[in-house]
Design an enzyme around this catalytic site. Structure first.
Site, PDB file in Angstrom:
ATOM      1  N   CYS A 157       0.829  -1.198   0.000  1.00 16.40           N
ATOM      2  CA  CYS A 157       0.000   0.000   0.000  1.00 16.40           C
ATOM      3  C   CYS A 157       0.872   1.259   0.000  1.00 16.40           C
ATOM      4  CB  CYS A 157      -0.978  -0.040   1.176  1.00 16.40           C
ATOM      5  SG  CYS A 157      -2.369   1.093   0.977  1.00 16.40           S
ATOM      6  N   HIS A 165      -3.553  -5.608   1.099  1.00 18.38           N
ATOM      7  CA  HIS A 165      -2.910  -5.799   2.409  1.00 18.38           C
ATOM      8  C   HIS A 165      -2.862  -7.265   2.829  1.00 18.38           C
ATOM      9  CE1 HIS A 165      -2.530  -1.618   3.782  1.00 18.38           C
ATOM     10  NE2 HIS A 165      -3.607  -1.399   3.056  1.00 18.38           N
ATOM     11  N   GLU A 191      -1.053  -8.592   5.044  1.00 22.54           N
ATOM     12  CA  GLU A 191      -0.840  -8.699   6.497  1.00 22.54           C
ATOM     13  C   GLU A 191      -2.157  -8.643   7.283  1.00 22.54           C
ATOM     14  OE1 GLU A 191      -0.561  -6.044   4.787  1.00 22.54           O
ATOM     15  OE2 GLU A 191      -1.076  -4.264   5.954  1.00 22.54           O
TER      16      GLU A 191
END
Lengths: 84, 239
Positions: B89, B206, B208
């Site tokens: 990002c 994302h 994560e």
């Protein structure tokens, strides 16, 4: 001393969605004669340089390194000599 | 080789740094440390993670100011030595501004901040970031950005496409890269790319945020597991 006004805009080949949104709003307000809206930003700075060429060179260097991203943006530099 | 260490860079305004740290340390079980933006030493980490967020308030352009932080000089050196770097990002934006990856991330076509689950197709499962995935697998991973509209000139785009450097692409539920599946207007539905050497990856979604079933999915864990495997040459045990 010079005052520099740097104008940074998206390159003409790149769609400017913000400009498009403003254009649509203008048309809905019946500004039919206004089109091709492009939005940019203006950065003002003071340049401590001996002459116009040196000032232009310093600002141009700053534009290439930081103020504009050449992948997506074009810039113009306007210089005014400051009288103290 | 011993267990890899992941270094998560913290810029003022980073806000996905702890998620990345959690994914690596607590879910994957590898070593992780934070690297402050003023640091001038990578502490010997194997992988640098540039996390999501709004570094330096996104002033001027997203990622524009971060590229001149002390830590980024070391990150560039690390990448030039062949070290692994992943930008997620805002981290992807920092990588394009720094010049470690080509192109730029423009304002979303919709002008709106887009925060939603999207589908990504793994376009190249032979990179150090994706070797744990099957080629063509469709992952569900969230995006959350206002400037994720990948743009580059047509020569660079061809170069990326022809050399397997488009790693992730936005697709619909049938795995097709349609206009409707494109959340931000990116060229060719591009969601993530890798550099020519294959050691620097940038992606807008994302991974994560989806690393354990408690969070709804663990589709993103493969990115971190792939990196660990690429560095050690051994397969980390996943629970």
């Amino acid at each position: 001393m010079f005052k520099a006004i740097v104008t940074v805009k998206l390159r003409p080949s790149i769609l400017d969605p913000e400009g498009k949104a403003i254009e649509h709003a203008l048309q809905s307000l019946d500004f039919q004669q206004l089109s091709d809206v492009r939005v940019g930003k203006e950065i003002e700075l003071t340049v401590d340089a001996a002459d116009r060429d040196a000032a232009e060179q310093a600002v141009d260097d700053a534009c290439r390194k930081l103020l504009a991203n050449p992948v997506m943006e074009d810039y113009t530099i306007e210089l005014q000599e400051l009288t103290s | 080789m011993s267990a890899p260490t992941f270094g998560v860079v913290v810029f003022p305004g980073s806000n996905c740094d702890h998620d990345a740290y959690h994914a690596v340390k607590h879910v994957l079980g590898e070593k992780a440390t934070f690297l402050w933006h003023k640091d001038t030493d990578l502490q010997g980490v194997d992988v640098v993670v540039l996390p999501g967020g709004f570094s330096y308030g996104d002033y001027l352009r997203c990622g524009a100011i971060s590229q001149f932080s002390s830590i980024m000089k070391e990150v560039v050196r690390h990448a030039e030595r062949g070290g692994h770097v992943i930008g997620i990002c805002n981290g992807f934006q920092v990588l394009t501004e720094t010049g470690l990856l080509p192109g730029a991330l423009l304002r979303n076509r919709s002008l709106k901040f887009v925060c939603k689950q999207v589908r990504l197709r793994v376009e190249n499962a032979e990179t150090d970031f994706t070797r744990r995935y099957e080629q063509g697998k469709v992952l569900q991973i969230p995006v959350a950005h206002g400037e994720g509209n990948f743009y580059t000139d047509s020569d660079t785009l061809r170069e990326l496409e022809d050399n397997g450097r488009v790693v992730f692409r936005y697709v619909d539920e049938n795995g097709e890269a349609t206009e409707a599946a494109n959340p931000n207007g990116s060229l060719n539905n591009i969601a993530g790319i890798v550099n020519s050497r294959g050691n620097v990856l940038g992606m807008m979604p994302h991974p994560e945020r989806v690393v354990e079933n408690l969070l709804g999915s663990d589709d993103g864990l493969g990115v971190f597991a792939s990196l660990a495997e690429s560095i050690t040459g051994s397969v980390p045990a996943l629970s």
